[in-house]
Every structure is written in structure tokens, then in C-alpha cells.
Design a protein around this motif. Sequence first.
Motif, short mmCIF file in Angstrom:
data_model
loop_
_atom_site.label_atom_id
_atom_site.label_comp_id
_atom_site.label_asym_id
_atom_site.label_seq_id
_atom_site.Cartn_x
_atom_site.Cartn_y
_atom_site.Cartn_z
N ASP A 75 -21.49 0.74 -67.61
CA ASP A 75 -20.25 -0.87 -68.06
C ASP A 75 -20.85 -1.28 -69.69
OD1 ASP A 75 -18.60 -3.88 -66.79
OD2 ASP A 75 -20.41 -4.57 -66.84
N LYS A 76 -22.63 -1.24 -69.01
CA LYS A 76 -22.62 -1.89 -71.22
C LYS A 76 -21.65 -1.41 -72.20
CE LYS A 76 -26.63 -2.89 -73.46
NZ LYS A 76 -27.68 -3.32 -74.14
N VAL A 77 -21.93 0.14 -71.68
CA VAL A 77 -21.71 1.48 -73.08
C VAL A 77 -19.89 1.01 -72.90
CG1 VAL A 77 -21.22 3.65 -73.44
CG2 VAL A 77 -23.50 2.77 -72.58
N TYR A 78 -19.26 0.77 -71.54
CA TYR A 78 -18.09 0.70 -71.85
C TYR A 78 -16.80 -0.17 -72.30
CZ TYR A 78 -12.79 0.27 -69.88
OH TYR A 78 -11.16 0.26 -70.50
N ARG A 79 -18.06 -1.18 -71.62
CA ARG A 79 -17.62 -2.46 -72.89
C ARG A 79 -17.84 -2.78 -74.27
NH1 ARG A 79 -21.63 -6.16 -71.34
NH2 ARG A 79 -21.90 -5.16 -69.34
N GLN A 80 -19.10 -1.65 -74.68
CA GLN A 80 -18.68 -1.92 -75.83
C GLN A 80 -18.24 -0.84 -76.61
OE1 GLN A 80 -23.35 -0.59 -75.99
NE2 GLN A 80 -24.17 -2.39 -76.23
N GLY A 81 -16.99 -0.17 -75.98
CA GLY A 81 -16.11 0.31 -76.66
C GLY A 81 -16.05 1.50 -77.07
N ALA A 82 -17.18 2.02 -76.78
CA ALA A 82 -17.75 3.78 -76.41
C ALA A 82 -16.40 5.08 -75.95
CB ALA A 82 -18.62 4.12 -76.19
N ILE A 83 -15.94 6.12 -76.50
CA ILE A 83 -14.95 6.74 -75.87
C ILE A 83 -15.39 7.71 -75.36
CG2 ILE A 83 -14.02 8.57 -76.77
CD1 ILE A 83 -12.66 5.73 -77.48
N THR A 84 -15.80 7.94 -74.07
CA THR A 84 -16.15 8.68 -73.28
C THR A 84 -15.58 10.64 -73.36
OG1 THR A 84 -14.73 8.40 -71.77
CG2 THR A 84 -17.08 6.72 -71.54
N GLU A 85 -14.59 10.38 -73.84
CA GLU A 85 -13.60 11.61 -73.27
C GLU A 85 -12.47 12.56 -75.35
OE1 GLU A 85 -11.68 13.63 -70.56
OE2 GLU A 85 -12.88 11.61 -69.44
N VAL A 86 -12.56 12.91 -75.54
CA VAL A 86 -11.70 13.28 -76.54
C VAL A 86 -10.97 14.01 -76.54
CG1 VAL A 86 -11.28 13.31 -79.20
CG2 VAL A 86 -13.71 12.89 -77.91
#
Length: 185
Positions: free
Chosen positions: A36-47
Motif C-alpha cells: 500500500d505504501k509503495v503504491y501510494r508513493q506512485g511506484a510502477i509495478t510493471e512496464v
Amino acid sequence: MKSQRLLRLTAQVSLLVALASTSAFVLVRPYITDSDKVYRQGAITEVVERGPVIVDRVEWKLDSLDVYTQLVDKEKKTVTSLDRPAGSVIVLAKSTVTALDGLKMGADGFTCTAKLRDDRGNVWESQSAYGLAFAIRCSDEDFPFVRNKPGVVAHIFVVPESAVPHLVGIQVENLSDYRRVLITR
């Protein structure tokens, strides 16, 4: 006596190693599993290059990412409803989207939101303009979408002209899976 001392020393060392391992895990755990924290920071999980990619029961393919100084409607008149500050351009991202089985669709379609992203971490929300010759939402009554049948949707973005060389693609998200996919051109 010597064997008891060795046994006690072994037990103490084992306990010390177990405590050290547990404390290291407890300290590092929030950083390695806090999706959740990583997602809220705007990180891309896949390209994904162009696609297709399935996000939340919608298949996405990036068809084009074009830059314009103005848009025209069906009657070939300039669209003036876009808020365009000086020094900005219009980016039109056309995607082929397919609503797959299991996607919740209303009578007017479904939600398909995309954002524009550059290589510096900037993200732009799509804008609305009406009277265009193509769909700008997957719930556009003039261009209805049908389940399991591809349709084209165009997302409109207004960005500074200086950002154009840095644009990399569109991002689509699924909050429930903490998934953010960047579809590059």
C-alpha cells in the motif's frame, strides 16, 4: 560437566541468533511488504511495451501517443473547452481496450482511466472534451463499448511543451491489487 557447559553455550548462541534474526525481520518487514505504501508513493509495478496487458479485467493496448497544438471536433472546429495554459500542448493517447468477462459494466459502459507519465516521474490526469470524432471515455454513449469486443478510446492530456521529449507512455492502475502498469510507446 564440560558437555553441560558446551550444551548451555550452544543453546545461548542459538537463542541469540534467533533473536537477532527476528529483530532484523521485524525492522525490515515494513519496507519489503508494505504494498500500500509503495503504491501510494506512485511506484510502477510493471512496464509493458505497447501491450496487450490485462488490468482489472480490461485488456489495454497503446496504439498511439501523438502531440498536437489544437484539437478539432466532428465539424472540424477547434475545441476550445480544454484548459490550455501558455506553452502547453495536447497529447492524444489512443488505446484499444477490451472489456473482458467478469468486468462490471453498466448500461453506459465501464470505467477506463489512464494517466500520462514521463521519465521524470510527472503524471498528468486526462482532460475532457466533447464533440470529438472518437470516444474519450469507455462509458461514452456515442461510442458504446461491448464486452469481449475491442474498442478505441482516446485520452486527452495537456502538458508543458518542454515535457514532450520525456513522455514515456500511459499508466493504468488497479488499487485492489496494488498494481500500476506503465504501457510505453
